[in-house]
Design an enzyme around this catalytic site. Structure first.
Site, PDB file in Angstrom:
ATOM      1  CB  CYS A   1      -0.956  -0.004   1.184  1.00  0.00           C
ATOM      2  SG  CYS A   1      -0.216  -0.412   2.775  1.00  0.00           S
ATOM      3  N   GLY A   2       1.971   1.190  -0.742  1.00  0.00           N
ATOM      4  CA  GLY A   2       2.831   2.364  -0.876  1.00  0.00           C
ATOM      5  C   GLY A   2       3.512   2.720   0.443  1.00  0.00           C
TER       6      GLY A   2
END
Length: 292
Positions: A89-90
């Site tokens: 998720c980055g």
């Protein structure tokens, strides 16, 4: 130059990965809609409740005498950090972990040096990160997202409130990602305890209330409810922000996979042309040799 078989294997691998990232993006998009609905419905209620407490507590001694509003010398600190259970998720989790470490070094360096800073991770990624750093941890609710509900958040908040009231901690800080939109998450650091009215303008409002039952009874009930709601709101905000961050990260990963696939196909065509050219040269060379 890589062989044709190696390039074909890489193309197949990229195609397989792109299918996974596309599927993850679609799953996150579906979860995001539900999570976004929950947090947007809760925010107005939470904001109005905080305004009400700020206004009422100015006009009664109950707010000052509540065990959850007592300001003490800060010796022991509890940091509640909200992360996710999974990655991909980055920078969603790393932003919280970095912000927590920076917040401690900037505000509680003396307490941390004495070992008086405890971390209360909500989400497995925060727990794993600070476990590797040998931090002082309370991991009772690190799996909160496996059983996400107001009841679970309420139980976690009640435990924190009890410890604060008993003097185990002198200050409690909440650090989480606030959901703004799909592409934007804002790291927030809020004081959870003691509950201090920092919005003086709201508190001095001339709103006239009629209280039933008494003003004191209502405030004694509202203050704990506001603290529990603050924690639940942070968890819901983080949940929505996680799905938004994962959706964005998977979309970028799919785009990057497409670019990589183009370059691999060009490399494959070049390798194939080189192989064909080599074969032609060998045939021509063999034919010339036979003539001679």
């Amino acid at each position: 130059m890589a062989s044709l078989k190696e390039v074909r294997n890489r193309i197949a691998s990229v195609n397989s990965t792109m299918q996974i990232t596309k599927a993850m993006k679609m799953v996150s998009a579906a979860k995001l809609r539900r999570a976004q609905d929950k947090i947007t419905q809760l925010r107005p209620y939470s904001q109005k409740l905080n305004e009400l407490i700020a206004q009422v507590s100015e006009n009664t001694e109950v707010g000052a005498n509540s065990p959850y509003t007592q300001v003490r010398e800060v010796n022991n600190v509890l940091i509640v950090l909200v992360t996710s259970d999974r990655g991909l998720c980055g920078a969603f989790n790393s932003n919280i972990i970095k912000a927590t470490a920076a917040y401690i070094s900037e505000n509680y360096a003396a307490q941390a040096e004495k070992g008086n800073v405890t971390l209360f991770p909500l989400g497995k990624k925060g727990y794993e990160a600070f476990q590797r750093r040998n931090a002082r941890l309370n991991a009772e609710y690190s799996d909160i997202f496996n059983r996400l509900s107001f009841e679970t958040a309420k139980n976690a908040a009640e435990g924190i409130m009890e410890d604060f009231a008993n003097g185990v901690y002198d200050e409690v800080v909440l650090i989480y990602n606030e959901f703004k939109n799909v592409a934007t998450q804002i790291v927030r650091a809020e004081r959870m305890l003691p509950l201090i009215n920092e919005e003086k303008e709201a508190a001095t409002s001339n709103v006239d209330y009629i209280f039933e039952p008494s003003e004191e009874e209502i405030l004694l009930d509202l203050i704990p409810k506001a603290i529990k709601l603050q924690l639940f709101k942070a968890v819901l905000d983080s949940n929505a922000a996680e799905h938004g961050a994962r959706m964005t990260a998977m979309d970028k990963a799919t785009d990057n996979g497409g670019e990589l696939l183009k370059s691999l196909k060009i490399e494959y065509n070049r390798s194939r042309q080189a192989a064909i050219t080599t074969e032609i040269l060998e045939i021509v060379g063999g034919a010339e040799a036979l003539k001679q």
